[in-house]
Scaffold this motif. Structure first.
Motif, PDB file in Angstrom:
ATOM      1  N   UNK A  67       0.816  -1.221   0.000  1.00 22.66           N
ATOM      2  CA  UNK A  67       0.000   0.000   0.000  1.00 22.66           C
ATOM      3  C   UNK A  67       0.847   1.267   0.000  1.00 22.66           C
ATOM      4  N   UNK A  68       1.994   1.231   0.686  1.00 23.75           N
ATOM      5  CA  UNK A  68       2.886   2.392   0.776  1.00 23.75           C
ATOM      6  C   UNK A  68       4.322   1.946   0.491  1.00 23.75           C
ATOM      7  N   UNK A  69       4.646   1.688  -0.766  1.00 24.72           N
ATOM      8  CA  UNK A  69       5.969   1.141  -1.091  1.00 24.72           C
ATOM      9  C   UNK A  69       7.140   2.095  -0.849  1.00 24.72           C
ATOM     10  N   UNK A  70       6.856   3.367  -0.664  1.00 26.22           N
ATOM     11  CA  UNK A  70       7.940   4.330  -0.423  1.00 26.22           C
ATOM     12  C   UNK A  70       8.119   4.663   1.061  1.00 26.22           C
ATOM     13  N   UNK A  71       7.476   3.908   1.929  1.00 28.44           N
ATOM     14  CA  UNK A  71       7.589   4.101   3.380  1.00 28.44           C
ATOM     15  C   UNK A  71       8.713   3.197   3.899  1.00 28.44           C
ATOM     16  N   UNK A  72       9.844   3.793   4.320  1.00 26.21           N
ATOM     17  CA  UNK A  72      10.996   2.971   4.715  1.00 26.21           C
ATOM     18  C   UNK A  72      10.745   2.063   5.914  1.00 26.21           C
ATOM     19  N   UNK A  73       9.940   2.503   6.877  1.00 25.65           N
ATOM     20  CA  UNK A  73       9.761   1.680   8.069  1.00 25.65           C
ATOM     21  C   UNK A  73       9.026   0.380   7.768  1.00 25.65           C
ATOM     22  N   UNK A  74       8.153   0.379   6.772  1.00 21.55           N
ATOM     23  CA  UNK A  74       7.493  -0.860   6.377  1.00 21.55           C
ATOM     24  C   UNK A  74       8.500  -1.876   5.864  1.00 21.55           C
ATOM     25  N   UNK A  75       9.396  -1.408   4.999  1.00 22.85           N
ATOM     26  CA  UNK A  75      10.438  -2.291   4.464  1.00 22.85           C
ATOM     27  C   UNK A  75      11.381  -2.758   5.575  1.00 22.85           C
ATOM     28  N   UNK A  76      11.716  -1.852   6.479  1.00 20.56           N
ATOM     29  CA  UNK A  76      12.615  -2.195   7.589  1.00 20.56           C
ATOM     30  C   UNK A  76      12.017  -3.319   8.427  1.00 20.56           C
ATOM     31  N   UNK A  77      10.774  -3.152   8.867  1.00 21.92           N
ATOM     32  CA  UNK A  77      10.153  -4.163   9.717  1.00 21.92           C
ATOM     33  C   UNK A  77       9.890  -5.455   8.956  1.00 21.92           C
TER      34      UNK A  77
END
Length: 161
Positions: A67-77
């Protein structure tokens, strides 16, 4: 009635204070109202990561990242979950994305370094940890991990300083 945003803040506060079950219930209630809220998906996914429910964590964090591919914290977690689940190639890809999206995140660099360490790629881990140490020189975790990679690369003198 409390606003949706206030209920998110209350759930996050419960989560951060270690009240995992009330936080989990609050996140689930919020998701019943908006099943595609990337922030709530990320928070609940992170809670599941912290409590060892890797399957649910991966599902929720994958949805949040979609949903938010440019949100770094999503990728981090998500990279943390994938690494814990033994999916190191995917973990490394998401950790790399977190670093690309937020080049000043010592957490993202430290996390990617931990994945490199697990793959015995200590030169790459060392590079990330040195960058992380410059960004946050007071992070004991970064300095400890830096020492691990230095020792693995037989840089004992550097590790002792």
């Amino acid at each position: 009635m409390h606003s949706y945003e206030n209920r998110i803040l209350n759930a996050v506060n419960a989560h951060q204070s270690g009240q995992f079950e009330p936080a989990r219930q609050a996140y689930l209630t919020l998701l019943q109202e908006n099943q595609n809220d990337p922030a709530v998906l990320r928070y609940l996914g992170t809670l599941y990561l912290q409590t060892g429910n890797l399957s649910e964590a991966e599902t929720l964090l994958s949805r949040a990242v979609a949903l938010l591919p440019k949100e770094p914290s999503g990728h981090l977690h998500l990279s943390m979950v994938l690494h814990d689940a033994g999916k190191t190639d995917l973990a490394l890809a998401h950790a790399g994305q977190a670093v690309l999206l937020d080049r000043k995140s010592h957490d993202a660099l430290n996390n990617r370094a931990l994945i490199y360490q697990s793959l015995n790629r200590h030169d790459e881990a060392l590079r990330d940890l040195q960058r992380a140490a410059k960004l946050r020189p007071i992070s004991a975790e970064v300095w400890t991990n830096l020492g691990v990679s230095q020792m693995a690369l037989d840089r004992k003198k550097e590790a002792e300083t």
